[in-house]
Motif scaffolding. Structure first.
Motif, PDB file in Angstrom:
ATOM      1  N   THR A 596      55.174  34.459  84.650  1.00 21.41           N
ATOM      2  CA  THR A 596      54.772  34.603  86.057  1.00 21.41           C
ATOM      3  C   THR A 596      55.573  35.711  86.733  1.00 21.41           C
ATOM      4  O   THR A 596      55.026  36.551  87.470  1.00 21.41           O
ATOM      5  CB  THR A 596      54.983  33.270  86.810  1.00 21.41           C
ATOM      6  N   TYR A 597      56.860  35.723  86.486  1.00 21.12           N
ATOM      7  CA  TYR A 597      57.789  36.703  87.067  1.00 21.12           C
ATOM      8  C   TYR A 597      57.351  38.131  86.715  1.00 21.12           C
ATOM      9  O   TYR A 597      57.302  39.023  87.574  1.00 21.12           O
ATOM     10  CB  TYR A 597      59.182  36.421  86.504  1.00 21.12           C
ATOM     11  N   THR A 598      56.996  38.348  85.429  1.00 26.72           N
ATOM     12  CA  THR A 598      56.634  39.688  84.967  1.00 26.72           C
ATOM     13  C   THR A 598      55.307  40.134  85.568  1.00 26.72           C
ATOM     14  O   THR A 598      55.103  41.326  85.830  1.00 26.72           O
ATOM     15  CB  THR A 598      56.582  39.728  83.424  1.00 26.72           C
ATOM     16  N   LYS A 599      54.401  39.204  85.806  1.00 27.67           N
ATOM     17  CA  LYS A 599      53.143  39.563  86.471  1.00 27.67           C
ATOM     18  C   LYS A 599      53.429  40.124  87.870  1.00 27.67           C
ATOM     19  O   LYS A 599      52.850  41.155  88.263  1.00 27.67           O
ATOM     20  CB  LYS A 599      52.222  38.333  86.574  1.00 27.67           C
ATOM     21  N   PHE A 600      54.336  39.463  88.607  1.00 28.89           N
ATOM     22  CA  PHE A 600      54.697  39.943  89.948  1.00 28.89           C
ATOM     23  C   PHE A 600      55.383  41.311  89.884  1.00 28.89           C
ATOM     24  O   PHE A 600      55.102  42.185  90.701  1.00 28.89           O
ATOM     25  CB  PHE A 600      55.610  38.923  90.637  1.00 28.89           C
ATOM     26  N   ILE A 601      56.284  41.492  88.904  1.00 28.83           N
ATOM     27  CA  ILE A 601      57.003  42.771  88.764  1.00 28.83           C
ATOM     28  C   ILE A 601      56.023  43.915  88.528  1.00 28.83           C
ATOM     29  O   ILE A 601      56.155  45.004  89.103  1.00 28.83           O
ATOM     30  CB  ILE A 601      58.026  42.699  87.605  1.00 28.83           C
ATOM     31  N   SER A 602      55.018  43.668  87.661  1.00 30.03           N
ATOM     32  CA  SER A 602      54.043  44.725  87.348  1.00 30.03           C
ATOM     33  C   SER A 602      53.279  45.155  88.602  1.00 30.03           C
ATOM     34  O   SER A 602      52.894  46.317  88.731  1.00 30.03           O
ATOM     35  CB  SER A 602      53.067  44.248  86.267  1.00 30.03           C
ATOM     36  N   MET A 603      53.078  44.223  89.518  1.00 30.16           N
ATOM     37  CA  MET A 603      52.348  44.519  90.761  1.00 30.16           C
ATOM     38  C   MET A 603      53.259  45.194  91.782  1.00 30.16           C
ATOM     39  O   MET A 603      52.908  46.243  92.347  1.00 30.16           O
ATOM     40  CB  MET A 603      51.774  43.220  91.336  1.00 30.16           C
ATOM     41  N   LYS A 621      49.703  44.130  84.068  1.00 23.75           N
ATOM     42  CA  LYS A 621      49.304  45.265  84.896  1.00 23.75           C
ATOM     43  C   LYS A 621      48.664  44.747  86.185  1.00 23.75           C
ATOM     44  O   LYS A 621      47.795  43.863  86.133  1.00 23.75           O
ATOM     45  CB  LYS A 621      48.305  46.153  84.131  1.00 23.75           C
ATOM     46  N   ASN A 622      49.155  45.277  87.298  1.00 27.79           N
ATOM     47  CA  ASN A 622      48.596  44.912  88.617  1.00 27.79           C
ATOM     48  C   ASN A 622      48.572  43.406  88.857  1.00 27.79           C
ATOM     49  O   ASN A 622      47.630  42.849  89.437  1.00 27.79           O
ATOM     50  CB  ASN A 622      47.182  45.478  88.782  1.00 27.79           C
ATOM     51  N   GLY A 623      49.610  42.721  88.361  1.00 25.76           N
ATOM     52  CA  GLY A 623      49.739  41.293  88.648  1.00 25.76           C
ATOM     53  C   GLY A 623      48.958  40.373  87.730  1.00 25.76           C
ATOM     54  O   GLY A 623      48.875  39.165  87.997  1.00 25.76           O
ATOM     55  N   THR A 624      48.363  40.930  86.662  1.00 22.50           N
ATOM     56  CA  THR A 624      47.625  40.081  85.715  1.00 22.50           C
ATOM     57  C   THR A 624      48.147  40.330  84.289  1.00 22.50           C
ATOM     58  O   THR A 624      48.805  41.337  84.019  1.00 22.50           O
ATOM     59  CB  THR A 624      46.111  40.361  85.744  1.00 22.50           C
ATOM     60  N   CYS A 625      47.808  39.388  83.400  1.00 18.10           N
ATOM     61  CA  CYS A 625      48.224  39.516  81.998  1.00 18.10           C
ATOM     62  C   CYS A 625      46.989  39.516  81.101  1.00 18.10           C
ATOM     63  O   CYS A 625      46.008  38.800  81.380  1.00 18.10           O
ATOM     64  CB  CYS A 625      49.160  38.379  81.600  1.00 18.10           C
ATOM     65  N   SER A 626      47.061  40.283  80.022  1.00 16.17           N
ATOM     66  CA  SER A 626      45.931  40.393  79.093  1.00 16.17           C
ATOM     67  C   SER A 626      45.584  39.064  78.433  1.00 16.17           C
ATOM     68  O   SER A 626      44.459  38.876  77.967  1.00 16.17           O
ATOM     69  CB  SER A 626      46.252  41.422  77.999  1.00 16.17           C
ATOM     70  N   CYS A 627      46.554  38.132  78.378  1.00 19.07           N
ATOM     71  CA  CYS A 627      46.293  36.834  77.735  1.00 19.07           C
ATOM     72  C   CYS A 627      45.469  35.901  78.621  1.00 19.07           C
ATOM     73  O   CYS A 627      45.061  34.827  78.163  1.00 19.07           O
ATOM     74  CB  CYS A 627      47.599  36.148  77.355  1.00 19.07           C
ATOM     75  N   ARG A 628      45.246  36.323  79.862  1.00 20.66           N
ATOM     76  CA  ARG A 628      44.494  35.514  80.837  1.00 20.66           C
ATOM     77  C   ARG A 628      45.117  34.118  80.986  1.00 20.66           C
ATOM     78  O   ARG A 628      44.427  33.119  81.185  1.00 20.66           O
ATOM     79  CB  ARG A 628      43.018  35.398  80.439  1.00 20.66           C
TER      80      ARG A 628
END
Length: 631
Positions: A596-603, A621-628
């Motif tokens: 979750t933390y890394t999703k926020f950092i990417s955004m 990327k942009n708050g989302t992850c490829s793994c959905r």
């Protein structure tokens, strides 16, 4: 009269030798002997006997070089006997070498010739030893060396390398050490050829310290020496040391590394996620090799895929002039790691259209791809096709993939029923897959069964105990947590600390959770505070359920704050240019809070962040992850 009698005796010996070896002088068919006038009696024989002897010798040696089969060799051998040249040590040695070392030769025949030599020298013994090693008669090679020493024939710098290779293939460390001692005794320990063989032998016997000691003692190191020590560290999976050694090699001016060395370094880059180093190796290969073979191209695809650069791996794969089953396997596995299951299936069907039948290894990659992408129906279909269409009996690996596929999708009971129906005994990997799935879906009942099966197998894997302990912690059953932890201590099981690797400015940096001994500790920790402050405004809240300790909430938040992945991310934000992608490799699975933390950092920081946690990639990327968020 004397010469006449000698001739009769020689001719009689020659005839007996032909009968003994099954050689017929009247052999029909094309022969190297028909290419020369050697068999024709000379019209004007030279008066000089020595000159005549040398002329015949040179003609016979020339014929030996032209031999392409054992039949032709037998005819030349017979001619050498007929002319009385066999007793010349040079001719005899060439006969042994030709027969024992050529691809068409016969080691048994070579041995019979060798035993005819009254006083074989070091060259003859060396040749036979090489022949034995080439034909994988490794024990015979060592026994012949023992005979060599017993007969007082002094070994030279060509004697020990094939013997050390035999020891490495046999895993015969003690014999290898004895040969090392013999080399030292006869003054050959400082020979570069011998030293390189010693490094390889100690590496194959997993004695890396001994290999390193030999290398460091070398006065002048050749490219072969550097190749041997890099390969030695690769063989024991000391990947970081491989990169350091390659860097030192380059600093010493040895830029034209052997292709095998570059492949070893590529493997190191693959395991460490060192993309910049991998790109550098790719450049060296392109500059020094006109055409990359299938093995090297496949290694590059594997490196790019496992370093998070999947698009480059796909580009290389699509541009390959020739693809083999291994190339397809690597590409399918790469797509599986990145959660692109449908593309992996497309490559799988394309492989079959090219006429390449899938094997059991390919199916492991396909089932893994279905598992990571949540393609349950497709996975079940492939599992059935493997047996019905391709006649492949499922192995433990395939069942493990199926248990993982069903477990991730929440089909825990179905996964357990599959295990019970297996025609082969499930191993620890199968039960571990079920246990991991139970942790995801918080199934305490099945987790207890899976854990019990693992403990009955005398599992020495601390992660099995930790998974069960963490499950009990999530259920707040602290007595059970304490019991599991106590059992781990009693058995002396210590979990490998979690760490994260990140590459910046062509150096790989390692971070461990809560580490305050870092060279730039204060700056990194300040960055952590800044990151968390900004993330609060975006709605981030620490997931304290991921701290499996009976401590208060404040303590849990502090522990989450300094996870190794967060330290690596902070370091990368400091040391890479704005907007540059960040690539992190982990040795353990990412926790939900770090995800979750890394999703926020990417955004917030507008960065693409790729995290490899063991055998899977997450692209943020942009708050989302490829793994959905599919776990």
């Amino acid at each position: 009269m004397c010469w006449k009698n000698d001739g009769i005796l020689l001719f009689q010996f020659y005839q007996r030798f032909l009968v003994y070896h099954g050689v017929d002088e009247r052999m029909s068919g094309t022969s190297v002997l028909t290419q020369t006038r050697l068999l024709s009696p000379p019209t004007n024989p030279p008066q000089n006997i020595e000159f005549n002897f040398r002329l015949n010798e040179q003609n016979c040696l020339s014929l030996l070089k032209k031999c392409n089969s054992i039949e032709e060799f037998r005819q030349v051998h017979a001619q050498i006997l007929k002319l009385g040249l066999f007793w010349d040590s040079f001719c005899a040695s060439n006969l042994v070498a030709t027969c024992s070392l050529t691809n068409w030769g016969s080691l048994e025949y070579a041995c019979s010739i060798f035993r005819q030599i009254e006083e074989p020298g070091s060259f003859d013994f060396n040749t036979m030893i090489r022949g034995y090693v080439k034909n994988m008669n490794l024990e015979e090679a060592l026994l012949l060396y023992e005979e060599m020493l017993e007969r007082g024939v002094e070994p030279d710098n060509f004697t020990h390398p094939p013997l050390l290779k035999a020891c490495s293939l046999l895993g015969a460390l003690q014999e290898g050490k004895q040969i090392h001692g013999h080399a030292f005794k006869v003054g050959l320990e400082d020979d570069t050829f011998v030293q390189n063989s010693l490094i390889s032998m100690y590496a194959k016997c997993r004695q890396i310290d001994h290999a390193r000691a030999v290398f460091e003692k070398m006065g002048e190191k050749s490219i072969a020496s550097w190749s041997a020590i890099v390969a030695a560290h690769a063989s024991v999976e000391m990947w970081l040391e491989c990169l350091v050694l390659f860097s030192n090699m380059s600093n010493e001016g040895c830029w034209r590394a052997e292709e095998s060395t570059l492949v070893s370094v590529l493997s190191a880059c693959t395991h460490l996620g060192a993309l910049d180093h991998g790109r550098c190796i790719h450049g060296i290969l392109l500059r020094n090799i006109s055409e990359l073979n299938v093995i090297v191209q496949t290694s590059l695809i594997d490196m790019y895929a496992k370093c998070g650069c999947l698009e480059k791996a796909l580009c290389l794969f699509q541009n390959m002039a020739e693809k083999n089953r291994f190339s397809y396997t690597v590409m399918i596995s790469g797509l599986a790691m990145h959660g692109r299951g449908r593309e992996a299936l497309r490559v799988f069907w394309e492989m079959q259209k090219q006429g390449l039948a899938p094997d059991d290894v390919v199916y492991v990659g396909v089932l893994s791809a279905c598992s990571h992408a949540g393609l349950v129906n497709e996975g079940l279909k492939c599992f059935n096709l493997m047996q019905s269409e391709h006649g492949i009996e499922p192995t433990v690996q395939h069942y493990s993939c199926m248990v993982d596929l069903m477990g991730r999708a929440g089909m825990l009971k179905e996964a357990y029923e599959l295990i019970k129906s297996m025609p082969i005994t499930p191993n620890d990997v199968v039960w571990r897959s079920l246990l991991s799935a139970c942790k995801i879906h918080l199934d305490l009942e099945l987790s207890g069964i899976a854990a019990e099966k693992l403990f009955q197998m005398n599992s020495r894997n601390p992660s099995d105990y930790l998974v069960l302990s963490n499950l009990y912690a999530q259920a707040k059953r602290w007595d059970e947590v304490a019991r599991i932890r106590k059992e781990m201590v009693e058995k002396g099981l210590i979990q490998t600390p979690g760490f994260s690797l990140v590459e910046a400015k062509r150096k790989v940096h390692k971070f461990v959770s809560q580490d305050k001994s870092l060279p730039q500790c204060e700056r990194i920790y300040d960055m952590i505070h800044q990151m968390e402050w900004q993330l609060k405004f975006e709605g981030y809240k620490p997931d304290t359920s991921q701290v499996f300790l009976d401590v208060d909430e404040e303590e849990k938040r502090e522990r989450l704050k300094y996870h190794s992945q967060k330290l690596a991310t902070a370091f990368a934000l400091i040391h890479t240019s704005e907007g540059a992608p960040i690539r992190i490799s982990r040795n353990l699975r990412m926790c939900r809070d770090c995800h979750t933390y890394t999703k926020f950092i990417s955004m917030v920081y507008e960065r693409e962040i790729t995290v490899r946690d063991r055998h899977r990639f997450h692209h943020f990327k942009n708050g989302t992850c490829s793994c959905r968020d599919y776990w």
